[in-house]
Enzyme design. Structure first.
Site, mmCIF file in Angstrom:
data_model
loop_
_atom_site.group_PDB
_atom_site.id
_atom_site.type_symbol
_atom_site.label_atom_id
_atom_site.label_comp_id
_atom_site.label_asym_id
_atom_site.label_seq_id
_atom_site.Cartn_x
_atom_site.Cartn_y
_atom_site.Cartn_z
ATOM 1 N N CYS A 79 0.834 -1.209 0.000
ATOM 2 C CA CYS A 79 0.000 0.000 0.000
ATOM 3 C C CYS A 79 0.874 1.266 0.000
ATOM 4 O O CYS A 79 1.492 1.576 -1.010
ATOM 5 C CB CYS A 79 -0.982 -0.027 1.177
ATOM 6 N N HIS A 167 -3.762 -5.056 0.547
ATOM 7 C CA HIS A 167 -3.247 -5.570 1.821
ATOM 8 C C HIS A 167 -3.340 -7.102 1.847
ATOM 9 O O HIS A 167 -4.418 -7.654 2.063
ATOM 10 C CB HIS A 167 -4.040 -4.981 2.994
ATOM 11 N N GLU A 169 -2.233 -9.018 4.106
ATOM 12 C CA GLU A 169 -2.258 -9.517 5.478
ATOM 13 C C GLU A 169 -3.654 -9.689 6.063
ATOM 14 O O GLU A 169 -3.830 -10.373 7.070
ATOM 15 C CB GLU A 169 -1.433 -8.586 6.396
#
Length: 509
Positions: A79, A167, A169
């Site tokens: 990001c 993202h 994660e």
């Protein structure tokens, strides 16, 4: 030397989550602020740049010094990190109408890219950015796109450098773990050998070397962190570990004796100190939450110092500090603001001349539990809900009296036992009862009552930084409410707290 990845924090709410996901791959990683890059950066196998609440176009945008990293070792920008690597090296990042928040799908995936190996077409990803990379630098190559964002992922053709605007994660990125694994294992070459057993082996060896024959004092709380820390130290130094368990008069019902019995079965050298009267006397008439906390903290230090002095030649104080405590307590300009001050991070008074040892300071809470299981601890100890350091004092709104403590202990005991009985205890992260400083009208038999109100609280979370209220079954809540009102004299009304964190906190004070 332990293989490890470095994560540079630019203040994203997801930075800790990146670390947790990497560690789920059995790869050790560390988080550092972007402006405090370790001098020994070459000891790391690769570097990940986190997201950020900033725009790369902001005047005060965080800018890391990547001279010893970019082009010299594997690098992944996530990001903001991806936008920084484009913006500062010849590309263009703009605020545009092509913004994406939430779920998106990759309508183009370069199957030849090592970063995107095994990532299918139309893979769902999670976007959270206002800026977008409009133009990539000349030697950057697009490797993934969404319908609205052409440069969703890229790699540098003559470097081992990658950037992704989404993202990986978060759970909403369905192939995010595959991408992180591709980077950490295939690109960085990490061998995935960081396991609870390997942590125990290396930590015990380090503690033996560090502490030698010195005596160590540890304040036990009954919680998972201090218990696991105690067991690691016990393996390393045996009877040279002196544990002190202080009853501040604000524990759960029968907890002092119950926990002492559990510790005896573990072979730990534990001394129980009943100091409840000291704490309650000093709290008498005090209603302000922060003042209550300070009184409890100071009284604990006084009691603990007195008991510590009875251990001859003690040189170390062991603490159950865990990694989120360390991260939150190192606030810099830009990265995550310090959410709270932690009493167990550098909180020793000057007159306690002891060195600090923190066996768990590298671990997240879920990792502490996994280590505890590998140490052979019972699930009843490992899976205990977090309990606040000040105990029931911050669950009794207003001043503290022995009568109020007794009422709340009874209510809490019924509630927690009920959660276990209905097989709900393991489905919530933390639960407790709060005694409110109000009374309400009720009817018991043919008589009018004017008695106390208690609130029940249960939340789901992973680390306590955010939490959702738990939707406990109505039948359970009805059962517990009836049982409390019928069995606890002085309570005639039970309510359930349905607020989440944020905007509320888990505890009421």
């Amino acid at each position: 030397m332990q293989e490890k990845l470095l994560i540079l924090d630019f203040g994203s709410q997801y930075t800790q989550l990146i670390a947790r996901r990497v560690r789920e791959l059995n790869i050790y990683c560390e988080i550092y602020p972007f402006n405090k890059i370790p001098e020994s950066v070459t000891d790391y196998k690769g570097v990940i740049l986190s997201g950020s609440p900033f725009s790369v176009r902001d005047e005060k945008a965080p800018i890391p010094e990547l001279g010893n990293i970019k082009g010299k070792m594997p690098l992944l920008g996530v990001c903001y990190g991806a936008q920084h690597l484009a913006h500062c090296f010849g590309g263009e990042v703009k605020a545009s109408n092509k913004r994406e928040y939430g779920r998106a799908n990759l309508n183009f995936v370069d199957k030849t890219s090592r970063l995107l190996k095994n990532v299918p077409d139309n893979s769902q990803v999670w976007m959270s950015h206002g800026d977008t990379i409009e133009v990539l630098p000349d030697n950057y190559k697009v490797i993934a796109s969404t319908h609205d964002v052409h440069n969703a992922a890229y790699e540098i053709t003559d470097e081992c450098t990658f950037g992704i605007q989404f993202h990986p994660e978060v759970y909403h990125s369905t192939d995010g773990m595959e991408i992180l694994k591709n980077f950490a294992v295939d690109i960085c070459g990490c061998s995935q050998d960081w396991t609870p057993d390997s942590f125990i082996e290396s930590t015990v060896a380090e503690l033996k070397e560090k502490l030698q024959d010195d005596r160590v004092i540890l304040g036990l709380s009954g919680g998972v962190d201090s218990t696991v820390a105690a067991m690691l130290l016990h393996r390393a130094i045996g009877k040279n570990l002196h544990c002190i368990f202080v009853d501040n008069g604000l524990l759960r019902k029968n907890e002092f004796t119950d926990v002492l019995d559990q510790y005896k079965n573990l072979g730990l050298n534990v001394k129980g100190v009943d100091a409840g009267k000291d704490f309650l006397d000093k709290l008498a008439g005090v209603s302000d939450p922060e003042t209550k906390r300070k009184i409890i903290g100071n009284t604990f230090i006084d009691v603990f110092d007195k008991e510590s002095n009875l251990v001859e030649n003690a040189k170390w104080l062991a603490q159950g500090t865990i990694y989120p405590d360390v991260i939150e307590s190192s606030s810099v300009n830009g990265p995550s603001q310090t959410i709270k001050s932690h009493h167990n991070v550098g909180g020793l008074p000057d007159y306690m001349k002891l060195q600090v040892v923190e066996p768990l300071r590298l671990l997240f809470k879920d990792e502490v539990r996994r280590v505890g299981r590998s140490l052979g601890l019972e699930s009843r100890l490992i899976d205990r809900h977090p309990f606040p350091g000040p105990g029931l004092a911050i669950r009794i709104l207003g001043d503290i009296t022995p009568e109020k403590v007794d009422i709340l202990q009874q209510v809490d005991d019924i509630y927690i036992k009920g959660l276990r009985e209905f097989d709900l205890y393991g489905k919530v992260w933390q639960a407790g009862a709060i005694l409110l400083p109000i009374q309400s009208v009720g009817v018991m038999g043919d008589e009018r009552t004017y008695e106390r109100v208690v609130a029940l609280r249960a939340v789901g979370s992973t680390d306590g930084m955010t939490a959702d209220w738990s939707q406990l079954p109505y039948e359970f809540l009805a059962h517990i409410s009836n049982k409390i009102i019928n069995n606890v004299r002085g309570v005639n009304r039970v309510v359930y707290d349905i607020s989440s964190k944020p905007p509320a906190t888990i505890e009421w004070e």
